[in-house]
Enzyme design. Structure first.
Site, PDB file in Angstrom:
ATOM      1  N   TYR A  32       1.077  -1.385   0.374  1.00 35.81           N
ATOM      2  CA  TYR A  32       0.056   0.269  -0.048  1.00 35.81           C
ATOM      3  C   TYR A  32       1.056   1.059  -0.376  1.00 35.81           C
ATOM      4  O   TYR A  32       1.002   2.479   0.967  1.00 35.81           O
ATOM      5  CB  TYR A  32      -1.112  -0.081   0.963  1.00 35.81           C
ATOM      6  CG  TYR A  32      -2.514   0.135   1.077  1.00 35.81           C
ATOM      7  CD1 TYR A  32      -3.170  -0.212  -0.053  1.00 35.81           C
ATOM      8  CD2 TYR A  32      -2.522   1.631   0.927  1.00 35.81           C
ATOM      9  CE1 TYR A  32      -4.109   0.736  -0.463  1.00 35.81           C
ATOM     10  CE2 TYR A  32      -3.777   2.581   0.593  1.00 35.81           C
ATOM     11  CZ  TYR A  32      -4.783   1.725   0.259  1.00 35.81           C
ATOM     12  OH  TYR A  32      -5.814   2.441  -0.552  1.00 35.81           O
ATOM     13  N   GLU A  35       3.721   8.435  -1.119  1.00 35.23           N
ATOM     14  CA  GLU A  35       5.461   9.063  -1.063  1.00 35.23           C
ATOM     15  C   GLU A  35       6.302   8.218   0.177  1.00 35.23           C
ATOM     16  O   GLU A  35       7.786   8.877  -0.223  1.00 35.23           O
ATOM     17  CB  GLU A  35       4.628   9.852  -1.068  1.00 35.23           C
ATOM     18  CG  GLU A  35       4.498  10.838  -2.610  1.00 35.23           C
ATOM     19  CD  GLU A  35       3.549  11.787  -1.983  1.00 35.23           C
ATOM     20  OE1 GLU A  35       4.346  13.150  -2.088  1.00 35.23           O
ATOM     21  OE2 GLU A  35       2.495  11.306  -2.649  1.00 35.23           O
ATOM     22  N   GLY A  36       6.140   8.249   1.356  1.00 30.30           N
ATOM     23  CA  GLY A  36       7.167   8.047   1.068  1.00 30.30           C
ATOM     24  C   GLY A  36       7.989   6.620   1.788  1.00 30.30           C
ATOM     25  O   GLY A  36       9.245   6.486   1.763  1.00 30.30           O
ATOM     26  N   HIS A  37       7.794   5.297   0.970  1.00 27.73           N
ATOM     27  CA  HIS A  37       7.776   4.635   1.340  1.00 27.73           C
ATOM     28  C   HIS A  37       8.941   4.992  -1.131  1.00 27.73           C
ATOM     29  O   HIS A  37      10.117   4.458  -1.340  1.00 27.73           O
ATOM     30  CB  HIS A  37       6.848   3.619   0.423  1.00 27.73           C
ATOM     31  CG  HIS A  37       6.246   2.647   1.461  1.00 27.73           C
ATOM     32  ND1 HIS A  37       4.377   3.495   1.612  1.00 27.73           N
ATOM     33  CD2 HIS A  37       6.727   1.794   2.257  1.00 27.73           C
ATOM     34  CE1 HIS A  37       4.470   2.458   3.041  1.00 27.73           C
ATOM     35  NE2 HIS A  37       5.329   1.537   3.199  1.00 27.73           N
ATOM     36  N   GLN A  61       3.939 -10.128  13.231  1.00 25.75           N
ATOM     37  CA  GLN A  61       4.486  -8.339  14.276  1.00 25.75           C
ATOM     38  C   GLN A  61       2.451  -7.550  14.164  1.00 25.75           C
ATOM     39  O   GLN A  61       3.177  -6.813  14.758  1.00 25.75           O
ATOM     40  CB  GLN A  61       4.948  -7.666  13.033  1.00 25.75           C
ATOM     41  CG  GLN A  61       4.042  -7.329  12.083  1.00 25.75           C
ATOM     42  CD  GLN A  61       5.632  -5.869  10.714  1.00 25.75           C
ATOM     43  OE1 GLN A  61       6.202  -5.959  10.005  1.00 25.75           O
ATOM     44  NE2 GLN A  61       5.207  -4.624  10.856  1.00 25.75           N
ATOM     45  N   GLY A 147      12.382   3.786   7.434  1.00 25.94           N
ATOM     46  CA  GLY A 147      11.510   5.639   7.464  1.00 25.94           C
ATOM     47  C   GLY A 147      11.621   6.240   8.427  1.00 25.94           C
ATOM     48  O   GLY A 147      11.715   4.888  10.163  1.00 25.94           O
ATOM     49  N   ASP A 150       9.238   5.301  11.711  1.00 19.00           N
ATOM     50  CA  ASP A 150       8.825   4.104  12.432  1.00 19.00           C
ATOM     51  C   ASP A 150      10.297   3.852  13.514  1.00 19.00           C
ATOM     52  O   ASP A 150      11.499   3.182  13.138  1.00 19.00           O
ATOM     53  CB  ASP A 150       8.806   3.271  11.950  1.00 19.00           C
ATOM     54  CG  ASP A 150       7.143   3.253  11.242  1.00 19.00           C
ATOM     55  OD1 ASP A 150       6.641   3.018  12.088  1.00 19.00           O
ATOM     56  OD2 ASP A 150       7.372   2.674  10.451  1.00 19.00           O
ATOM     57  N   GLN A 153      11.502   1.283  15.699  1.00 16.00           N
ATOM     58  CA  GLN A 153      11.749   0.028  14.425  1.00 16.00           C
ATOM     59  C   GLN A 153      13.196   0.716  14.395  1.00 16.00           C
ATOM     60  O   GLN A 153      14.157  -0.646  14.025  1.00 16.00           O
ATOM     61  CB  GLN A 153      11.000   0.328  13.191  1.00 16.00           C
ATOM     62  CG  GLN A 153      11.277  -0.941  12.115  1.00 16.00           C
ATOM     63  CD  GLN A 153      10.566  -0.567  11.311  1.00 16.00           C
ATOM     64  OE1 GLN A 153       9.417  -1.109  11.195  1.00 16.00           O
ATOM     65  NE2 GLN A 153       9.709  -1.071  10.632  1.00 16.00           N
ATOM     66  N   SER A 186       0.025   4.382   5.315  1.00 17.32           N
ATOM     67  CA  SER A 186      -0.901   3.639   5.007  1.00 17.32           C
ATOM     68  C   SER A 186      -1.998   3.868   5.943  1.00 17.32           C
ATOM     69  O   SER A 186      -3.329   3.279   5.187  1.00 17.32           O
ATOM     70  CB  SER A 186      -0.313   2.117   4.744  1.00 17.32           C
ATOM     71  OG  SER A 186       1.161   2.147   4.194  1.00 17.32           O
TER      72      SER A 186
HETATM   73  O1  PAF Z   1       7.926  -1.100   8.402  1.00 11.23           O
HETATM   74  C1  PAF Z   1       7.408  -1.756   7.514  1.00 11.23           C
HETATM   75  O2  PAF Z   1       6.521  -1.436   6.297  1.00 11.23           O
HETATM   76  C2  PAF Z   1       7.241  -3.308   8.341  1.00 11.23           C
HETATM   77  O3  PAF Z   1       7.700  -3.847   9.913  1.00 11.23           O
HETATM   78  C3  PAF Z   1       8.690  -4.099   8.135  1.00 11.23           C
HETATM   79  C4  PAF Z   1       9.805  -3.175   8.162  1.00 11.23           C
HETATM   80  C5  PAF Z   1       8.532  -3.986   6.368  1.00 11.23           C
HETATM   81  C6  PAF Z   1       8.698  -5.404   8.642  1.00 11.23           C
HETATM   82  O4  PAF Z   1       7.528  -6.303   7.839  1.00 11.23           O
END
Ligand code: PAF
Length: 280
Positions: A32, A35-37, A61, A147, A150, A153, A186
């Protein structure tokens, strides 16, 4: 652009690319794409010979009461975006391809997962570390792009890579925002028009707090108070957490005297949004 659901096929491509001496950049995503991705994929495109995007809603997760079943998906649109930026391969496995029925190996990072989202989402970061490890192994990437949206993360993946000597460089990329300041996510698509308007309060509160810190405020409780007051004034918002932690260990602090992460999670209606800023 190669599209594949199979680990074996990714590995065969990777083997051929490595033989030719090509560098590989990996952008792990749950699809999904926004623009961040796109900003991560573009950076990977600039810095590597080959760009692999993984597009996988990772079931392990998500907690039992979280939004796994309703998480938004649009694989065709994701492919179009990746192709337009010049990605070489999009990997879109089914859960069964990634997790055998007797799968029982997990990777976890202790201290850094204790607070913030880790405290509210107990399985989340072990699930992230496990899938990210698998994606690193499958792609044999030289660099992987995450990014700062997160931030926890990002810090956890960096620590895992350092602690376990993974052969990969982790590149953190800035948060991409809508025109009014809302961080791209998303999950923003879950917001109705009234909630979408209200959601700008996250950025407003953080902007105010960042200005105070840059002007010399060192009292973490005061920073939390500034943020909470602004968010509590928004009737559609309910605070999940407002935390001020050191940017190395992600432990709560009282006095700001080094690199700091200010991170918040806020429900707007039923939608949980996160945002943050870092002062190095
Ligand atoms: O940031 C995300 O979209 C998810 O946590 C990742 C890093 C793709 C792992 O499923």
């Amino acid at each position: 652009m190669i599209r594949t659901e199979k680990i074996k096929e990714v590995k065969e491509c990777v083997k051929a690319w490595k033989k030719e001496g090509k560098t590989i950049g990996l952008v792990p995503t749950m699809g999904y794409l926004h623009e961040g991705h796109a900003s991560l994929i573009k950076k990977a495109r600039e810095e590597n010979d080959i760009v692999i995007v993984s597009d996988f809603v990772n079931p392990i997760q998500f907690g039992p009461k979280e939004d796994l079943a309703t998480y938004p998906r649009d694989f065709e649109a994701d492919c179009a975006l990746c192709e337009s930026i010049g990605a070489d391969l999009i990997f879109h496995p089914e859960p069964e391809e990634m997790y055998a029925p007797d799968f029982c190996t997990h990777v976890g990072v202790a201290t850094l997962s204790e607070h913030l989202c880790g405290a509210r989402r107990p399985v989340h970061f072990n699930g992230v570390c496990t899938v990210v490890t698998k994606l690193f192994m499958i792609s044999q990437a030289d660099r992987a792009y995450f990014g700062q949206k997160d931030a926890q993360q990002l810090a956890i993946v960096r620590r895992m890579v350092r602690d376990l000597n993974y052969n990969i460089e982790i590149i953190g990329c800035p948060i991409v925002r809508e025109e009014d300041g809302l961080a791209k996510s998303s999950r923003n698509t879950y917001l109705n028009p009234m909630e979408r308007k209200a959601a700008v309060v996250l950025h407003q509160a953080l902007t105010e707090a960042e200005a105070k810190i840059r002007a010399g405020e060192t009292d973490a409780a005061e920073v939390r108070r500034i943020i909470s007051n602004i968010i509590e004034d928004e009737p559609l918002a309910r605070i999940d957490y407002v935390e001020v932690v050191d940017w190395n260990e992600l432990q709560p602090i009282e006095k700001i005297d080094g690199p700091v992460l200010v991170a918040i999670a806020v429900f707007i209606g039923k939608v949980r949004l996160i945002d943050n800023f870092i002062v190095e």
